[in-house]
Scaffold this active site. Sequence first.
Site, PDB file in Angstrom:
ATOM      1  N   SER A 266       0.792  -1.241   0.000  1.00  0.00           N
ATOM      2  CA  SER A 266       0.000   0.000   0.000  1.00  0.00           C
ATOM      3  C   SER A 266       0.814   1.276   0.000  1.00  0.00           C
ATOM      4  O   SER A 266       0.249   2.353  -0.184  1.00  0.00           O
ATOM      5  CB  SER A 266      -0.943   0.012   1.200  1.00  0.00           C
TER       6      SER A 266
ATOM      7  N   TYR B 121      -3.972   3.022   8.089  1.00  0.00           N
ATOM      8  CA  TYR B 121      -5.235   2.284   8.210  1.00  0.00           C
ATOM      9  C   TYR B 121      -6.064   2.893   9.344  1.00  0.00           C
ATOM     10  O   TYR B 121      -6.129   4.098   9.471  1.00  0.00           O
ATOM     11  CB  TYR B 121      -4.975   0.777   8.444  1.00  0.00           C
TER      12      TYR B 121
ATOM     13  N   LYS C  16       0.341   3.349  -2.924  1.00  0.00           N
ATOM     14  CA  LYS C  16      -0.863   4.189  -3.055  1.00  0.00           C
ATOM     15  C   LYS C  16      -0.506   5.679  -3.031  1.00  0.00           C
ATOM     16  O   LYS C  16      -1.210   6.508  -3.613  1.00  0.00           O
ATOM     17  CB  LYS C  16      -1.891   3.853  -1.965  1.00  0.00           C
TER      18      LYS C  16
ATOM     19  N   TYR D 103      -3.066  -2.123 -10.593  1.00  0.00           N
ATOM     20  CA  TYR D 103      -3.084  -1.955  -9.130  1.00  0.00           C
ATOM     21  C   TYR D 103      -2.300  -3.091  -8.434  1.00  0.00           C
ATOM     22  O   TYR D 103      -1.448  -2.837  -7.578  1.00  0.00           O
ATOM     23  CB  TYR D 103      -4.542  -1.899  -8.639  1.00  0.00           C
TER      24      TYR D 103
ATOM     25  N   VAL E 191       0.875  -3.828   3.881  1.00  0.00           N
ATOM     26  CA  VAL E 191       0.811  -5.146   4.520  1.00  0.00           C
ATOM     27  C   VAL E 191       2.084  -5.979   4.312  1.00  0.00           C
ATOM     28  O   VAL E 191       2.220  -7.043   4.917  1.00  0.00           O
ATOM     29  CB  VAL E 191      -0.437  -5.969   4.082  1.00  0.00           C
TER      30      VAL E 191
HETATM   31  N1  GLU Z   1      -2.187  -5.591  -2.355  1.00  0.00           N
HETATM   32  C1  GLU Z   1      -2.856  -5.357  -1.139  1.00  0.00           C
HETATM   33  C2  GLU Z   1      -4.357  -5.412  -1.331  1.00  0.00           C
HETATM   34  O1  GLU Z   1      -4.901  -4.675  -2.104  1.00  0.00           O
HETATM   35  C3  GLU Z   1      -2.416  -4.072  -0.550  1.00  0.00           C
HETATM   36  C4  GLU Z   1      -2.920  -3.944   0.805  1.00  0.00           C
HETATM   37  C5  GLU Z   1      -2.135  -3.080   1.728  1.00  0.00           C
HETATM   38  O2  GLU Z   1      -0.897  -3.049   1.759  1.00  0.00           O
HETATM   39  O3  GLU Z   1      -2.834  -2.394   2.479  1.00  0.00           O
HETATM   40  O4  GLU Z   1      -5.020  -6.184  -0.728  1.00  0.00           O
END
Ligand code: GLU
Length: 305
Positions: free
Chosen positions: A61, A241, A64, A189, A259
């Site tokens: 993430s 989060y 992002k 993504y 994650v």
């Molecule tokens: N590839 C993960 C998902 O979309 C990323 C999640 C994350 O790092 O929060 O589930």
Amino acid sequence: MEKMLNEIIKKNKIYAKDGRVTTYIPELAKADPDALGIAIYDLQNNIFLAGDFETKFTIQSVSKVIILACALIDQGKEIVFSKVGAEPSADAFNSIVKLETRDSHKPLNPFINAGAIVCTSLVNGNSGYEKFNRVFKTIKTMANNPTIKVNEQVFISEKFTGNTNRAIAYYLKGANIINGDVEDVLDAYFKLCSVEVTVKDVAKMATIIANNGIAPWSNEAILPVDICKVLKAIMMICGLYNASGEFAVNIGIPAKSGVGGCIMSVVPNKMGIAVIGPSLDENGNSVAGLKVLENLSKELDLSIF
Ligand code: GLU
């Protein structure tokens, strides 16, 4: 500085036992739960390393932030925030529930999966591959590392188990929030989550944001200054989060976790910090990584508040 970092790493390694490596993406379950490493890159081009700083991990993430940067550059703030909100979320990162209940159907922010999928769809490119490449190139430029690659096993693992993300993306397509081919956007993504890096790469990426878009090693403008302001604001309110508020209280710097166990942190006008510790708490944040940042923030008085 390195002496202090080594002490902080040594002292906090024990906390890995309080968490777990993520397993919902099967490839990520192979990570070493006890790894703990840090890199700091400051605006004077000093790099400080401690612990397992050579450990490779997928960016997850943390990508992002760069997806949002590219969407903002390509479409402008107005269009991006007409399709995704800028508010914190108290739901899980992959939650679908608010998409239906909110009148606008807009995802709450660019750092929950729904918001990042929307931002991916907004990045310039006629195909998922072009969109991926646009962001991937920006990641490599920000890390000043042309050798960065995608971990194909993680990508395949994400693609074949990412059914919640698939449900989110099809819902968004049905609500006319994303255009184009859904699978194509999802491929971009998933691939961006699977970019493999080290803390050195991520610390440099953070430094660019800390330095208002300028790479301190070349004085080249990589990101516009107004976009760095937006990135820092969204990182501050949505980066960790459901524990973003607690992070603001205890550590007090813009950050984004993933994650894979990485936390990228930005100390405005000072430095970029990256920690890796794959053992995660119930919110999905690195257990030992949070402790390391808490100690460091106190030692160096990093809180922006
Ligand atoms: N590839 C993960 C998902 O979309 C990323 C999640 C994350 O790092 O929060 O589930």
